[in-house]
Design a protein around this motif. Structure first.
Motif, short mmCIF file in Angstrom:
data_model
loop_
_atom_site.label_atom_id
_atom_site.label_comp_id
_atom_site.label_asym_id
_atom_site.label_seq_id
_atom_site.Cartn_x
_atom_site.Cartn_y
_atom_site.Cartn_z
N LEU A 64 0.83 -1.10 -0.08
CA LEU A 64 0.01 0.14 -0.01
C LEU A 64 0.81 1.17 0.07
O LEU A 64 1.47 1.62 0.83
N ARG A 65 0.77 2.11 -1.06
CA ARG A 65 1.45 3.34 -1.21
C ARG A 65 0.55 4.48 -0.63
O ARG A 65 -0.47 4.70 -1.16
N LEU A 66 1.13 5.30 0.47
CA LEU A 66 0.42 6.30 1.01
C LEU A 66 1.00 7.68 0.93
O LEU A 66 2.38 7.76 0.86
N ALA A 67 0.27 8.49 0.06
CA ALA A 67 0.86 9.77 -0.20
C ALA A 67 0.16 10.95 0.32
O ALA A 67 -1.17 10.99 0.12
N ASP A 68 0.64 11.83 1.05
CA ASP A 68 0.01 12.97 1.45
C ASP A 68 1.08 13.96 2.14
O ASP A 68 2.06 13.36 2.80
N PHE A 69 1.37 15.15 1.64
CA PHE A 69 2.23 16.15 1.93
C PHE A 69 1.94 17.03 3.23
O PHE A 69 2.53 17.41 4.13
N ASP A 70 0.56 16.84 3.60
CA ASP A 70 -0.07 17.78 4.76
C ASP A 70 0.35 16.93 6.20
O ASP A 70 0.46 16.04 6.20
N THR A 71 0.29 17.88 7.18
CA THR A 71 0.25 17.60 8.51
C THR A 71 -0.87 17.69 9.12
O THR A 71 -1.93 18.33 8.56
N LEU A 72 -1.32 17.01 10.38
CA LEU A 72 -2.47 16.98 11.13
C LEU A 72 -2.84 18.40 11.51
O LEU A 72 -2.01 18.85 12.44
N ASP A 73 -3.99 19.00 11.47
CA ASP A 73 -4.44 20.02 12.17
C ASP A 73 -5.61 19.60 12.98
O ASP A 73 -6.24 18.68 12.47
N LEU A 74 -5.66 20.33 13.93
CA LEU A 74 -7.00 20.16 14.97
C LEU A 74 -8.09 19.99 14.29
O LEU A 74 -9.07 19.22 14.62
N SER A 75 -8.22 20.83 13.12
CA SER A 75 -9.45 20.96 12.50
C SER A 75 -9.80 19.52 11.68
O SER A 75 -10.72 19.34 11.07
N ASN A 76 -8.59 18.76 11.33
CA ASN A 76 -8.69 17.54 10.73
C ASN A 76 -9.41 16.39 11.51
O ASN A 76 -9.82 15.53 10.97
N MET A 77 -9.23 16.62 13.07
CA MET A 77 -9.79 15.56 13.81
C MET A 77 -11.14 15.16 13.85
O MET A 77 -11.56 14.28 14.79
N ASN A 78 -12.10 16.00 13.07
CA ASN A 78 -13.40 15.49 13.00
C ASN A 78 -13.72 14.30 12.21
O ASN A 78 -14.64 13.78 12.17
N ARG A 79 -12.87 13.95 11.31
CA ARG A 79 -12.82 12.98 10.43
C ARG A 79 -11.85 11.93 10.44
O ARG A 79 -11.68 10.94 9.78
N ILE A 80 -10.61 12.43 10.86
CA ILE A 80 -9.29 11.18 11.02
C ILE A 80 -9.15 10.81 12.50
O ILE A 80 -9.06 11.39 13.30
N ARG A 81 -9.40 9.35 12.41
CA ARG A 81 -9.28 8.71 13.76
C ARG A 81 -7.81 8.58 14.26
O ARG A 81 -6.98 7.83 13.78
N CYS A 82 -7.43 9.61 15.07
CA CYS A 82 -6.04 9.84 15.49
C CYS A 82 -6.12 10.58 16.82
O CYS A 82 -6.90 10.53 17.47
N ALA A 83 -4.86 10.74 17.54
CA ALA A 83 -4.84 11.23 18.85
C ALA A 83 -4.32 12.94 18.83
O ALA A 83 -3.70 13.10 18.03
N VAL A 84 -4.42 13.40 19.75
CA VAL A 84 -3.97 14.82 19.98
C VAL A 84 -2.66 15.09 20.03
O VAL A 84 -1.82 16.17 19.23
N HIS A 85 -1.97 14.02 20.30
CA HIS A 85 -0.44 14.21 20.31
C HIS A 85 0.09 13.83 18.93
O HIS A 85 1.18 13.87 18.72
N HIS A 86 -0.74 13.43 17.87
CA HIS A 86 -0.19 13.43 16.46
C HIS A 86 -0.46 14.70 15.92
O HIS A 86 0.14 15.01 14.58
N LEU A 87 -0.82 15.86 16.30
CA LEU A 87 -1.07 17.28 15.77
C LEU A 87 0.39 17.60 15.22
O LEU A 87 1.41 17.45 16.06
N GLY A 88 0.33 17.96 13.95
CA GLY A 88 1.87 18.37 13.41
C GLY A 88 2.56 17.42 12.64
O GLY A 88 3.54 17.60 11.95
N LEU A 89 2.01 16.43 12.81
CA LEU A 89 2.79 15.02 12.22
C LEU A 89 2.02 14.85 10.58
O LEU A 89 0.88 15.21 10.48
N ASN A 90 2.80 14.34 9.79
CA ASN A 90 2.43 14.30 8.65
C ASN A 90 1.27 12.87 8.53
O ASN A 90 1.46 12.17 9.30
#
Length: 756
Positions: A165-191
């Motif tokens: 599986l090839r995964l491509a995204d240049f963006d980092t996690l913003d707090l406003s992304n967390m309404n739809r991405i299953r992740c944790a607050v300590h992931h903020l700023g990660l690719n």
């Protein structure tokens, strides 16, 4: 930045830890059977870098043992022995692999790769077969965009639907992304590609991922799709990126390579499928963007680009709320509106589409809507029976439980010829004309006997549950299929203590050869009393010479049943030729239960052919078909004949009740019962049903056989024969016939509405 790939050898743990917080994305896998890796793991442990050790290997091994043979009820000692065999002289410490997750400093002990994948995907079966799972583990998927794409990637990983599986995204996690991405607050700023990789590797440390943390660009799109060499090209491209230019570029490149493209838009469950693999000239995005190319997109004005987005989304099909949101983009909204529920649904629909593509299942180009919100807006109540009072609900559940016991009764060829309807406090017991030999007279004859057995079970179970089952046979009703109406009341004295109740689920047909020659006198008395108390008559034959004669008669009847054209087809339709077929139909008799020897099994397989049966009939052959009956009778302690006075439908039902009482009694005594009703079925056809299915020569043959039969048993003209059976002391039967689910035969019809 070039694509990030898994190292071919174990990466130096110190280098990985140096940037673990922001950059690490794959676990370090240690194989302690390799000395260098064991040494590296020990160094890592001794340096205090491991914060938590999670060693549940023993539980995984136990799970693996039981999953490989689910039909076996292992004891703890047997499981322990199997685990020793799996370890194969390795210590538990060195078995399998140890996965170290640099970003959390956890060390986890796991099964080796093949066993891990086997067990992890075990519950996919049989929604995904083992063969299909193996095919899916070979496909390569290129996934661009990891907002909606995160749900897609994680769901693909959950089902094991990729080899790479090839995964491509240049963006980092913003707090406003967390309404739809299953992740944790300590992931903020990660690719976002790193976040998705960590999520997947925490599910499956053996996954094969490639990360493009610069996203898909015009410079790396070739590597994103084609990989690094021959045979490395992706099989499927998934577009979940925001850039319209990259959307078009992905399709241009995929179309040039004849690769399918999927896109989930998280609005009304919209999924786009573009089968460039089948339609290389297909217009991009179904022609919605006209002739615009990826090179032209950035030359368009912002309003024109927005117009292009609206064309792609569908001006007339987009949801009103998303349409309104698009018009507010960069005014009152800074980004596209997306919901976690929509994105999660997109992960499911896209993964399903990937499976269909990879397995060669039908999937056409086009656009489909899995509009959950729209469907929920149109929910209507299903038609329900009038059970407004809780007491009626309880009554229905109690009656349903009693029916569950009723349907454990035996029936001719295990055809289960009954239906049960409950309403207004009355259980209606009906003959299902589609079963029980269809609508002919002889079929109804044996169906009524079987229904009598079901009623006997029902009465016994009702008594144990503290109920009195009052049965009225053949009430004056219009419905010709109605056999009985049962009304339930409270039993005087409370629940009955009936030892036969425990035998209802245990009772079975035992065709095994007997181990003792004589029937216990105590058992003779008990069985005779069971028949007599039910108004029936039991005759037992124990004379060895007569048993031999009966073996010949029963064998000849079986031979003719298998060779007579009108009986050959119905007989073969009763047989279930595989375990899968038996489980699909939940009725009939497994061929292994009938064919007690390899020779029997071979004979049944050959006799499936009507041509073979015809040749044997025309030549008066097939003597081999008699051998099983002859051998069975020779090993019997006795042969019994159960009769009951009268030949009316009521007599047949009462005979079935007596049969079941007798059979349950034998089960309680540990006496094996093997029904051999073919002979008396043939007698009934000749004597009561005008020789149905036989020619004159065969009718004469059965009249002669009846004469020989009377040497063992005497049957009054006014009586009806219910059950001919052998009794023996034998090992438990290895196979049990299946029953259809109770809900397939039990219903609660709605009361008819009265006209005003």
């Amino acid at each position: 930045m070039p694509a990030r790939r898994l190292p071919k050898t174990l990466a130096p743990w110190r280098e990985v830890l140096a940037s673990a917080e922001r950059e690490s994305w794959f676990p370090l896998i240690f194989d302690r059977s390799v000395p260098a890796e064991a040494e590296a793991m020990d160094e890592l442990m001794n340096d205090g870098e491991v914060v938590y050790i999670h060693d549940m290997l023993e539980a995984q091994l136990k799970d693996l043992v039981r999953s490989r043979t689910p039909s076996k009820n292992y004891t703890d000692d047997e499981v322990a022995q199997e685990i020793v065999r799996l370890l194969a002289d390795q210590t538990p410490q060195n078995y399998g692999r140890w996965a170290f997750y640099p970003w959390s400093r956890r060390m986890v002990h796991l099964l080796p790769p093949d066993s891990f994948i086997e067990l992890r995907s075990d519950r996919n079966r049989n929604k995904i077969t083992s063969e299909e799972q193996a095919r899916l583990r070979k496909i390569k998927i290129a996934l661009a965009g990891l907002s909606v794409g995160n749900a897609v990637a994680v769901t693909l990983a959950l089902e094991g639907v990729f080899g790479e599986l090839r995964l491509a995204d240049f963006d980092t996690l913003d707090l406003s992304n967390m309404n739809r991405i299953r992740c944790a607050v300590h992931h903020l700023g990660l690719n976002k590609a790193i976040i998705a990789a960590r999520q997947i590797y925490e599910q499956n440390p053996y996954a094969n991922l490639v990360l493009f943390t610069d996203g898909v660009t015009t410079d790396n799109i070739g590597e994103f799709i084609d990989g690094t060499g021959p045979g490395d090209r992706a099989d499927i491209v998934i577009d979940e990126c925001d850039s319209v230019q990259i959307k078009l570029k992905l399709r241009e490149e995929a179309r040039a390579r004849r690769l399918p493209v999927l896109m989930e838009t998280s609005d009304r469950g919209m999924l786009d499928i573009e089968r460039f693999d089948l339609e290389p000239d297909r217009p991009i995005l179904h022609g919605l963007v006209g002739n615009v190319t990826s090179d032209q997109v950035n030359t368009l004005s912002p309003p024109a680009r927005l117009g292009l987005v609206l064309q792609i989304a569908g001006l007339h099909t987009i949801s009103p709320r998303l349409a309104a949101s698009l018009l507010e983009l960069n005014l009152t909204l800074k980004g596209f509106s997306q919901l976690g529920s929509d994105v999660t649904l997109g992960g499911a629909t896209t993964t399903t589409a990937v499976r269909r593509l990879a397995l060669g299942m039908p999937l056409a180009s086009g656009r489909v809507y899995i509009d959950v919100s729209g469907q929920l807006a149109e929910v209507t109540s299903p038609p329900l029976p009038d059970l407004s009072h809780p007491r009626r609900l309880r009554e229905t559940a109690e009656v349903r439980e009693l029916v569950q016991y009723a349907i454990m009764a035996p029936s001719h060829g295990n055809d289960q010829p009954w239906r049960f309807e409950y309403g207004d406090g009355v259980l209606r017991v009906l003959h299902d004309p589609e079963r029980g030999g269809g609508r002919d007279e002889i079929g109804r004859h044996w169906a009524l006997v079987a229904i009598g057995g079901a009623l006997a079970n029902l009465q016994i179970a009702a008594g144990v549950k503290g109920r009195e089952a009052n049965i009225q046979l053949f009430p004056p009703k219009q419905d010709p299929s109605l056999v009985a109406e049962v009304r339930f009341g409270l039993r005087a004295g409370g629940p009955a203590d009936d030892p036969l109740f425990e035998e209802i689920p245990r009772r079975n047909t035992n065709r095994g050869l007997g181990t003792r020659a004589h029937l216990s006198p105590v058992h003779v008395q008990a069985l005779s009393a069971a028949a007599r108390d039910s108004g029936a008559k039991l005759q037992l034959c124990t004379d060895r010479a007569l048993l031999g004669e009966l073996g010949q008669l029963i064998g000849e009847a079986e031979r003719l049943r298998l060779l007579t054209p009108t009986l050959h087809g119905p007989t073969m339709r009763q047989i279930r030729w595989s375990e899968a077929e038996a489980h699909d139909t939940q009725d009939g008799i497994r061929v292994e239960a009938l064919a007690v020897t390899p020779m029997d099994f071979a004979a049944f397989q050959l006799l499936r052919s009507t041509d073979v049966a015809k040749v044997l009939r025309d030549t008066n052959g097939g003597r081999l078909l008699m051998m099983s009956s002859v051998q069975a009778l020779a090993s019997s302690a006795a042969v019994g004949l159960l009769t009951i006075p009268g030949q009316s439908p009521t007599a047949l039902v009462r005979g079935g009740q007596a049969m079941q009482q007798l059979w349950l009694t034998a089960s309680a005594l540990g006496v094996a019962v093997h029904p051999m009703n073919t002979l008396i079925d043939m007698f009934a056809r000749v004597e009561r049903f005008h020789g149905a299915g036989f020619d004159k020569r065969e009718i004469q043959r059965f009249l002669e056989m009846r004469e020989r039969f009377t040497r063992a048993f005497t049957v009054a003209l006014a009586d009806v024969e219910i059950l001919l059976f052998r009794l023996s002391y034998a090992d438990p039967a290895p196979l049990r016939t299946l029953r259809r689910p109770v809900d397939a035969v039990f219903s609660v019809p709605q009361p008819e509405k009265k006209s005003p």
